[in-house]
Design an enzyme around this catalytic site. Sequence first.
Site, PDB file in Angstrom:
ATOM      1  N   LYS A  16       0.693  -1.188  -0.025  1.00 47.11           N
ATOM      2  CA  LYS A  16       0.003  -0.119  -0.057  1.00 47.11           C
ATOM      3  C   LYS A  16       0.941   1.247  -0.098  1.00 47.11           C
ATOM      4  O   LYS A  16       0.762   2.184  -0.561  1.00 47.11           O
ATOM      5  CB  LYS A  16      -0.844   0.019   1.091  1.00 47.11           C
ATOM      6  CG  LYS A  16      -1.760  -1.348   1.444  1.00 47.11           C
ATOM      7  CD  LYS A  16      -2.873  -1.068   2.451  1.00 47.11           C
ATOM      8  CE  LYS A  16      -1.961  -1.189   4.005  1.00 47.11           C
ATOM      9  NZ  LYS A  16      -1.569  -2.446   4.098  1.00 47.11           N
ATOM     10  N   ARG A  42      -9.329   0.615   8.735  1.00 47.84           N
ATOM     11  CA  ARG A  42      -8.861  -0.630   8.920  1.00 47.84           C
ATOM     12  C   ARG A  42      -9.915  -1.443  10.044  1.00 47.84           C
ATOM     13  O   ARG A  42      -9.812  -2.418  10.219  1.00 47.84           O
ATOM     14  CB  ARG A  42      -7.423  -0.462   9.994  1.00 47.84           C
ATOM     15  CG  ARG A  42      -6.339  -1.121   9.320  1.00 47.84           C
ATOM     16  CD  ARG A  42      -5.007  -0.625  10.293  1.00 47.84           C
ATOM     17  NE  ARG A  42      -4.027  -1.366   9.917  1.00 47.84           N
ATOM     18  CZ  ARG A  42      -2.959  -1.016   9.582  1.00 47.84           C
ATOM     19  NH1 ARG A  42      -2.665   0.259   9.226  1.00 47.84           N
ATOM     20  NH2 ARG A  42      -1.629  -1.639   9.483  1.00 47.84           N
ATOM     21  N   ARG A  73      11.592  -5.846   4.651  1.00 43.87           N
ATOM     22  CA  ARG A  73      11.381  -4.110   4.535  1.00 43.87           C
ATOM     23  C   ARG A  73      12.325  -3.515   5.214  1.00 43.87           C
ATOM     24  O   ARG A  73      12.466  -3.833   6.347  1.00 43.87           O
ATOM     25  CB  ARG A  73       9.901  -3.788   4.966  1.00 43.87           C
ATOM     26  CG  ARG A  73       9.547  -2.544   5.010  1.00 43.87           C
ATOM     27  CD  ARG A  73       8.260  -2.005   5.192  1.00 43.87           C
ATOM     28  NE  ARG A  73       7.497  -2.960   6.226  1.00 43.87           N
ATOM     29  CZ  ARG A  73       6.052  -2.787   6.498  1.00 43.87           C
ATOM     30  NH1 ARG A  73       5.479  -2.018   5.376  1.00 43.87           N
ATOM     31  NH2 ARG A  73       5.358  -3.236   7.183  1.00 43.87           N
ATOM     32  N   ARG A 113      11.881  -2.055  10.956  1.00 45.36           N
ATOM     33  CA  ARG A 113      10.830  -1.522  11.906  1.00 45.36           C
ATOM     34  C   ARG A 113      10.647  -2.647  12.901  1.00 45.36           C
ATOM     35  O   ARG A 113      10.682  -3.897  12.562  1.00 45.36           O
ATOM     36  CB  ARG A 113       9.236  -1.514  10.989  1.00 45.36           C
ATOM     37  CG  ARG A 113       9.202   0.124  10.636  1.00 45.36           C
ATOM     38  CD  ARG A 113       8.085   0.005   9.513  1.00 45.36           C
ATOM     39  NE  ARG A 113       6.781  -0.614  10.195  1.00 45.36           N
ATOM     40  CZ  ARG A 113       5.677  -0.261   9.650  1.00 45.36           C
ATOM     41  NH1 ARG A 113       5.598   0.128   8.641  1.00 45.36           N
ATOM     42  NH2 ARG A 113       4.563  -0.885   9.985  1.00 45.36           N
ATOM     43  N   ARG A 164       0.116  -9.402  13.075  1.00 47.58           N
ATOM     44  CA  ARG A 164      -0.548  -8.268  12.504  1.00 47.58           C
ATOM     45  C   ARG A 164      -1.631  -9.129  11.377  1.00 47.58           C
ATOM     46  O   ARG A 164      -2.596  -8.271  10.837  1.00 47.58           O
ATOM     47  CB  ARG A 164       0.418  -7.259  11.720  1.00 47.58           C
ATOM     48  CG  ARG A 164       0.927  -6.464  12.817  1.00 47.58           C
ATOM     49  CD  ARG A 164       2.336  -5.858  12.322  1.00 47.58           C
ATOM     50  NE  ARG A 164       2.223  -4.800  11.500  1.00 47.58           N
ATOM     51  CZ  ARG A 164       3.260  -4.466  10.614  1.00 47.58           C
ATOM     52  NH1 ARG A 164       4.384  -4.656  10.845  1.00 47.58           N
ATOM     53  NH2 ARG A 164       2.813  -3.454   9.779  1.00 47.58           N
TER      54      ARG A 164
HETATM   55  P1  ADP Z   1       2.398  -1.687   3.070  1.00 47.73           P
HETATM   56  O1  ADP Z   1       2.369  -0.310   2.997  1.00 47.73           O
HETATM   57  O2  ADP Z   1       1.107  -2.331   2.568  1.00 47.73           O
HETATM   58  O3  ADP Z   1       2.370  -2.389   4.604  1.00 47.73           O
HETATM   59  P2  ADP Z   1       4.862  -1.738   1.770  1.00 47.73           P
HETATM   60  O4  ADP Z   1       4.475  -0.822   0.534  1.00 47.73           O
HETATM   61  O5  ADP Z   1       5.603  -1.047   2.749  1.00 47.73           O
HETATM   62  O6  ADP Z   1       3.357  -2.507   2.274  1.00 47.73           O
HETATM   63  O7  ADP Z   1       5.531  -2.924   1.263  1.00 47.73           O
HETATM   64  C1  ADP Z   1       6.079  -4.023   2.102  1.00 47.73           C
HETATM   65  C2  ADP Z   1       7.482  -4.405   1.801  1.00 47.73           C
HETATM   66  O8  ADP Z   1       7.260  -5.351   0.527  1.00 47.73           O
HETATM   67  C3  ADP Z   1       8.503  -3.307   1.251  1.00 47.73           C
HETATM   68  O9  ADP Z   1       9.814  -3.706   1.524  1.00 47.73           O
HETATM   69  C4  ADP Z   1       8.220  -3.253  -0.289  1.00 47.73           C
HETATM   70  O10 ADP Z   1       9.441  -2.895  -0.876  1.00 47.73           O
HETATM   71  C5  ADP Z   1       7.753  -4.601  -0.695  1.00 47.73           C
HETATM   72  N1  ADP Z   1       7.033  -4.732  -1.755  1.00 47.73           N
HETATM   73  C6  ADP Z   1       6.051  -3.768  -1.915  1.00 47.73           C
HETATM   74  N2  ADP Z   1       5.241  -4.359  -3.224  1.00 47.73           N
HETATM   75  C7  ADP Z   1       5.882  -5.430  -3.424  1.00 47.73           C
HETATM   76  C8  ADP Z   1       5.443  -6.236  -4.555  1.00 47.73           C
HETATM   77  N3  ADP Z   1       4.682  -6.049  -5.492  1.00 47.73           N
HETATM   78  N4  ADP Z   1       6.447  -7.413  -4.723  1.00 47.73           N
HETATM   79  C9  ADP Z   1       7.515  -7.388  -3.894  1.00 47.73           C
HETATM   80  N5  ADP Z   1       7.831  -6.723  -2.968  1.00 47.73           N
HETATM   81  C10 ADP Z   1       7.089  -5.674  -2.578  1.00 47.73           C
HETATM   82  P1  AMP Z   2       1.111   0.429   9.162  1.00 44.61           P
HETATM   83  O1  AMP Z   2       2.447   1.321   8.944  1.00 44.61           O
HETATM   84  O2  AMP Z   2      -0.005   0.662   8.314  1.00 44.61           O
HETATM   85  O3  AMP Z   2       1.708  -1.086   8.947  1.00 44.61           O
HETATM   86  O4  AMP Z   2       0.582   0.373  10.613  1.00 44.61           O
HETATM   87  C1  AMP Z   2       1.448   0.163  11.736  1.00 44.61           C
HETATM   88  C2  AMP Z   2       0.751   0.027  12.971  1.00 44.61           C
HETATM   89  O5  AMP Z   2      -0.088   1.344  13.476  1.00 44.61           O
HETATM   90  C3  AMP Z   2      -0.302  -1.170  12.845  1.00 44.61           C
HETATM   91  O6  AMP Z   2       0.092  -2.449  13.041  1.00 44.61           O
HETATM   92  C4  AMP Z   2      -1.247  -0.538  14.140  1.00 44.61           C
HETATM   93  O7  AMP Z   2      -0.893  -0.833  15.154  1.00 44.61           O
HETATM   94  C5  AMP Z   2      -1.256   1.001  13.753  1.00 44.61           C
HETATM   95  N1  AMP Z   2      -2.256   1.526  12.851  1.00 44.61           N
HETATM   96  C6  AMP Z   2      -2.146   1.943  11.626  1.00 44.61           C
HETATM   97  N2  AMP Z   2      -3.271   2.286  11.049  1.00 44.61           N
HETATM   98  C7  AMP Z   2      -4.267   2.097  11.852  1.00 44.61           C
HETATM   99  C8  AMP Z   2      -5.628   2.162  11.650  1.00 44.61           C
HETATM  100  N3  AMP Z   2      -6.328   2.725  10.639  1.00 44.61           N
HETATM  101  N4  AMP Z   2      -6.171   1.702  13.021  1.00 44.61           N
HETATM  102  C9  AMP Z   2      -5.583   1.094  13.952  1.00 44.61           C
HETATM  103  N5  AMP Z   2      -4.370   0.966  14.188  1.00 44.61           N
HETATM  104  C10 AMP Z   2      -3.549   1.379  13.238  1.00 44.61           C
END
Ligand code: ADP
Ligand code: AMP
Length: 217
Positions: A13, A87, A126, A159, A170
């Site tokens: 995302k 969420r 990541r 992270r 998660r």
């Molecule tokens: P989210 O915001 O949904 O938690 P991220 O955009 O941070 O996900 O992506 C999670 C990890 O996966 C990052 O390290 C990113 O570089 C990698 N990633 C994102 N999209 C893809 C994909 N289509 N294929 C492989 N790796 C990906």
């Molecule tokens: P993310 O960066 O989207 O992976 O979010 C990291 C963490 O922040 C999640 O695991 C939750 O603990 C908290 N968080 C982010 N967005 C929300 C949301 N919309 N509602 C509740 N908790 C959230």
Amino acid sequence: MKLILLGPPGAGKGTQCKRIAEKYGLAHLSSGDILRAERAAGTELGRKAQSYMDSGGLVPDDLIIDMMIGAIKKTGSKGYVLDGFPRTVVQAEGLDAALKKAGETIDAIVSLEVPDEAILDRMTGRRSCLKCGAVYHIVNLKPKVDGQCDKGCGPLVQRKDDSPDVVSNRLKTYHEQTAAVLGYYRHTQSRIIAIDADQPIDKVSEAVFEALRRLGR
Ligand code: ADP
Ligand code: AMP
């Protein structure tokens, strides 16, 4: 344009939202990034959110709804793409109520679809830049110099909540509380774009842009 990106943690995302925001000149509002900034600044909200975030649970709905509606208001007329919010169904209802009050609507919901098996590798690999928010992957999206942000910000970090234990919590939280948000929008929204996100990052971006083009964007 106002968009929502849905999908499990690690679906991509944040990665796709950054590209969408850049292409269309939108604000990228990531609830996770906003919470991490609150934590880094030591605010009361950041302190309240910490234990939920560290364990892979969800921060309470009332705190999140206020935080995100406030962030949306600050974007003015620019348009935005929401990342990580809503969420829960309660959050989706809170957003709908605020939009209705403002006489606004969401243009499309983009659902990034990835099987659970692909998620662990994405999240444990990541690496994030705390200064500029750039996100890399040790295999799929390598920085030019190992462990360093391409924009010269310095070292990348892993992270704390990207450890295997927290990732599995998660994912559990996603299936128990967040997956239902898509069902909610299927009832209330006509423009849901499902994207196969189990393919390389650039292919996913192409599919998203193509789908938005078909909507006339
Ligand atoms: P989210 O915001 O949904 O938690 P991220 O955009 O941070 O996900 O992506 C999670 C990890 O996966 C990052 O390290 C990113 O570089 C990698 N990633 C994102 N999209 C893809 C994909 N289509 N294929 C492989 N790796 C990906
Ligand atoms: P993310 O960066 O989207 O992976 O979010 C990291 C963490 O922040 C999640 O695991 C939750 O603990 C908290 N968080 C982010 N967005 C929300 C949301 N919309 N509602 C509740 N908790 C959230």
